[in-house]
Design an enzyme around this catalytic site. Structure first.
Site, PDB file in Angstrom:
ATOM      1  N   GLN A  40     154.426 148.250  85.236  1.00 43.04           N
ATOM      2  CA  GLN A  40     155.880 148.111  85.170  1.00 43.04           C
ATOM      3  C   GLN A  40     156.306 146.675  85.484  1.00 43.04           C
ATOM      4  O   GLN A  40     157.130 146.089  84.766  1.00 43.04           O
ATOM      5  CB  GLN A  40     156.545 149.061  86.193  1.00 43.04           C
ATOM      6  CG  GLN A  40     156.575 150.523  85.805  1.00 43.04           C
ATOM      7  CD  GLN A  40     155.345 151.312  86.208  1.00 43.04           C
ATOM      8  OE1 GLN A  40     154.251 150.748  86.366  1.00 43.04           O
ATOM      9  NE2 GLN A  40     155.484 152.611  86.364  1.00 43.04           N
TER      10      GLN A  40
ATOM     11  N   ARG B 287     141.874 145.798  89.570  1.00 39.85           N
ATOM     12  CA  ARG B 287     141.432 146.677  88.491  1.00 39.85           C
ATOM     13  C   ARG B 287     141.507 145.925  87.172  1.00 39.85           C
ATOM     14  O   ARG B 287     142.105 144.851  87.078  1.00 39.85           O
ATOM     15  CB  ARG B 287     142.320 147.924  88.433  1.00 39.85           C
ATOM     16  CG  ARG B 287     143.783 147.625  88.157  1.00 39.85           C
ATOM     17  CD  ARG B 287     144.606 148.917  87.971  1.00 39.85           C
ATOM     18  NE  ARG B 287     145.998 148.581  87.703  1.00 39.85           N
ATOM     19  CZ  ARG B 287     146.951 149.455  87.392  1.00 39.85           C
ATOM     20  NH1 ARG B 287     146.662 150.747  87.327  1.00 39.85           N
ATOM     21  NH2 ARG B 287     148.193 149.069  87.153  1.00 39.85           N
TER      22      ARG B 287
ATOM     23  N   THR C 129     163.767 157.789  44.693  1.00 35.89           N
ATOM     24  CA  THR C 129     162.955 156.935  45.571  1.00 35.89           C
ATOM     25  C   THR C 129     162.001 156.083  44.743  1.00 35.89           C
ATOM     26  O   THR C 129     161.614 154.995  45.175  1.00 35.89           O
ATOM     27  CB  THR C 129     162.183 157.773  46.615  1.00 35.89           C
ATOM     28  OG1 THR C 129     161.208 158.586  45.960  1.00 35.89           O
ATOM     29  CG2 THR C 129     163.124 158.651  47.434  1.00 35.89           C
TER      30      THR C 129
ATOM     31  N   LYS D 145     162.141 155.683  50.574  1.00 36.10           N
ATOM     32  CA  LYS D 145     160.749 155.531  50.166  1.00 36.10           C
ATOM     33  C   LYS D 145     159.992 154.840  51.282  1.00 36.10           C
ATOM     34  O   LYS D 145     160.465 153.844  51.834  1.00 36.10           O
ATOM     35  CB  LYS D 145     160.679 154.680  48.887  1.00 36.10           C
ATOM     36  CG  LYS D 145     159.369 154.810  48.117  1.00 36.10           C
ATOM     37  CD  LYS D 145     159.290 156.127  47.377  1.00 36.10           C
ATOM     38  CE  LYS D 145     158.268 156.150  46.250  1.00 36.10           C
ATOM     39  NZ  LYS D 145     158.396 157.416  45.480  1.00 36.10           N
TER      40      LYS D 145
END
Lengths: 288, 288, 288, 288
Positions: D218, D175, D57, D12
């Site tokens: 990164q 930036r 469920t 569920k």
């Protein structure tokens, strides 16, 4: 150094494109989203900020457009193979490329029963999908669809499940069964009639959903998946995900009215979520 | 008292229902969202917490289900009239009822070319809509559609617009024209063939969009609206809203490639938003 | 000519911008969406495809960026006035300009209790809004907020409402009251301390919501609106919209457990929707 | 039998709950979504429509509410363990239970600088998450957060990446760096100060994001992940996903204006998507 970088990957997502192929008598229209993820020798960018082996994700986007210009785009699978292959061919330090393609559905308009040469109507929430996963040794092509809304108004029962102190759901012999189907299947080959297979599997899934006398979503899911494998021999394995988009019977007794399986409330949450993967070939121990 | 309550309204939104009509040979399926707003003698609840004239929004929801059980639901418009009328009839202190109906599109599945008696596939983002506004003196029925995605790959130009120091857009004779149409039209009558009118107007809008040689979204919008009025005499006024779902030509020159109106980037934002209302009957001053 | 163009407007929506003001010791960050709609002498573009008076929506976008570069952007209201005024000043055939601004909330990060000079964390769903409507004769400045989620766990009752054959809702003396507030207020002036007024009204709305002993959403809405008018004399009128984001008591009796107003299910639909507009100044007839 | 059911699971999703703990002087509020997936001896339901081992469920949903009533809910992790453990304990044929919890953020309102005892304001898009995966032999507790929007206006460069025939991106020393952080970490223990660890890791991620001199997403990602491992010894492994939510410098030269890193367009697509997993403990070959 407190930690080891045990996995890394990066790429560009949601690169959208529209391609128009202009035949003399009619135009074709194809609209896709592309997502790329690369794995390879990229640790130095994470560990030392050394970007000398980094393919900028902006460059990946450019490559998508260059190849979309050159490739025919008649199916997702071939374009995915071309894209993934390009990254492996262009950059020797790339070990794996995963290309995910999602097609926006457009259908040709018909005017007075005649197909229009250059006007289109947007399709539904159903999208065709494809994921091509390439390394230097292996190709894996997975095709599929998502967002396919299905509903049947009879031939769906649910009874015989566990009854314990937490169970309040009444059993039923005749409920509405609705789902939003996600399907993905893996080919056992790298060359196939991709569009033909997609159409065949989709049609099979629809027909079995419509015709099945369902004892549960689980049973209908398995019947659909098994029939798809039977219909298309190029496919080795298929996974279906079927949320149970519940329609609850409205209680009209407080207002002196019956409700003979006629009026329901659709609810979005909570929902049952049923999944299953079926692979070609028998296995007595599990299959029976 | 620092302020006067100059306007108030309340109601229930997102009352969802699914109705199945079970004929011997086939089932019909209708799925709607209902929103109700009432105006009337409700000031005491706002000003003094006196709820004695308040119809609980939960009660409104119950009324929707009771009427959905009793009414045939063959079209949105009749159901909206019945619902709105119920509130005015049941509660003398209600002055106005606005009922907004939105239909979720389901289409009958076809299996092997034959329409299936009880299986359906979910339609696209396009939804049929209806707003019924009732007072004790007046009925206004407005029908429409929303979310209808349309795209044509040629016969759309845009040139001759104002060029000033802020203009950078290049003129074009042949661009992609895509929109997500919202349309709503007001009937001059309280009884009409609601389903027939809706189908006729929708078809007219599609045909004009496809066939028009567009000098601008504005011009295409007016042509579509005027044709809809011409097609369906029961309609007095129509309003169209057409966002310009831009497809931008990809610049492939950095990569030594041309792009002969073939490859585009669809963007969601920013977008032009064009609206217009056309009313039956000529007016030289505005119309020419 | 089947129809008269009785209304038309067009513009550019979802023009997004980020402005960074770089002080020596810290940076300021502002992020907005801008939507512009113009009315004026544009009929020829609709009726005849004559674009000679059309300001391309792409040009509107350029103007937004040019003004965003030149204007300080310290508040939405001044920028909206500058933008709207620009269109009326630059193009004599424009009769009305409506500029809608929505601010994405960013908050300065604090690191070890100290405000960081250039790092920010994204705010919640609550957004500050402003709509400036200008003609050559009139200015109307409307400010507001949307998406403000509020919940109180007590001091909210709902009883004494109409009981009839459609009523099933039980009365309650103590329920959870949750809403997603939308507020907009109109200033009676064209110059005000926009940021100060916004902060004052927002604070007043929150305090009254928290402190009110609510007999209904309607009563709390009026109390909040009236207090906002009292707090900020520059405001003439305020409209609040308060959906009732229901939390339903879970029935645990089937499992032998009580539920002393402790455990609830939040549901998104259906929902009550309550609105009211309060204007400065008394009016015995309505106010009492 | 055309195919073997090689994997299946069901459960569920979107079980929502609100819990109010009513202390004499103040109330606490907790709002969660719960998703459960079970694996076990369920093949017969898929293959033969035999539901005798199926936990409905709907029953799973009931169990969530029963346990939410009994458990203190002071943290997600303990509740996830209790829920998962319940399914394994109650049903011997269940082999694995995966419980996914997502917390809706609510913050206590402050009125005149004082914390209010029972009024709350909805938090941002950031949500706390937890996934507890249990079998009879193993427990795995993964905690995390998602939707955390971060932006810094300087100290972010991107240069030195591969320049080839597909590269058009200009290098930059300064930036805007914005992301929507998703983080998940796995504990090496089954008992920890879950709330304390979550707060500590979150604070560490924010501080490193703010203070890092970024050469790439990164590099910042790795620095954040490594610092989180260093801060919280109970954590064995952490995975960060950082989409690059680009802000593009607006070109104002056509209008005779410069743009000294001041005005940007935020775009949602396409976006770079950077991921990395860092595990406690050094590994010279990868770590250097």
């Amino acid at each position: 150094m407190p930690g080891t970088l045990t996995h890394n990957a990066y790429g560009k997502s949601q690169v959208r494109l529209t391609k128009v192929i202009r035949h003399p008598d009619r135009h074709e229209l194809k609209e896709l989203d592309v997502a790329i993820q690369l794995e390879g020798d990229f640790e130095a960018s994470y560990l030392r900020g050394d970007n000398s082996r980094v393919v900028a994700t902006d460059t990946m986007k450019n490559i998508v457009y260059v190849l979309a210009r050159k490739e025919p785009l008649t199916d997702l699978e071939s374009f995915g193979k071309a894209l993934g292959g390009h990254f492996l061919g262009q950059y020797v330090h790339v070990r794996a490329a995963v290309v995910r393609l999602t097609e926006q559905p457009w259908q040709r308009l018909s005017v007075a029963g005649v197909e229009h040469p250059h006007a289109f109507i947007g399709g539904g929430p159903e999208k065709r999908t494809c994921t091509v996963s390439l390394t230097r040794d292996q190709q894996q092509i997975e095709s599929g669809l998502e967002g396919l809304l299905l509903l049947k108004t009879t031939n769906s029962a649910f009874r015989g499940y566990i009854q314990d102190q937490y169970t309040t759901l009444p059993e039923t012999d005749d409920r509405l069964l609705a789902t939003e189907l996600t399907a993905s299947w893996q080919y056992g080959t790298n060359e196939a009639d991709w569009n033909g297979c997609h159409a065949l599997i989709r049609r099979t899934l629809l027909e079995v959903f419509a015709g099945h006398r369902s004892q549960s979503v689980q049973q209908t899911l398995y019947a659909m998946a098994a029939a798809a494998l039977e219909a298309c021999l190029a496919v080795e394995e298929i996974t279906l995900t079927m949320p149970n988009k519940h329609r609850l019977l409205v209680n009209l007794r407080p207002f002196g009215l019956d409700n003979a399986n006629e009026l329901f409330v659709p609810i979005d949450e909570p929902y049952g979520l049923i999944t299953g993967t079926v692979r070609r070939g028998g296995s007595d121990s599990v299959g029976e």
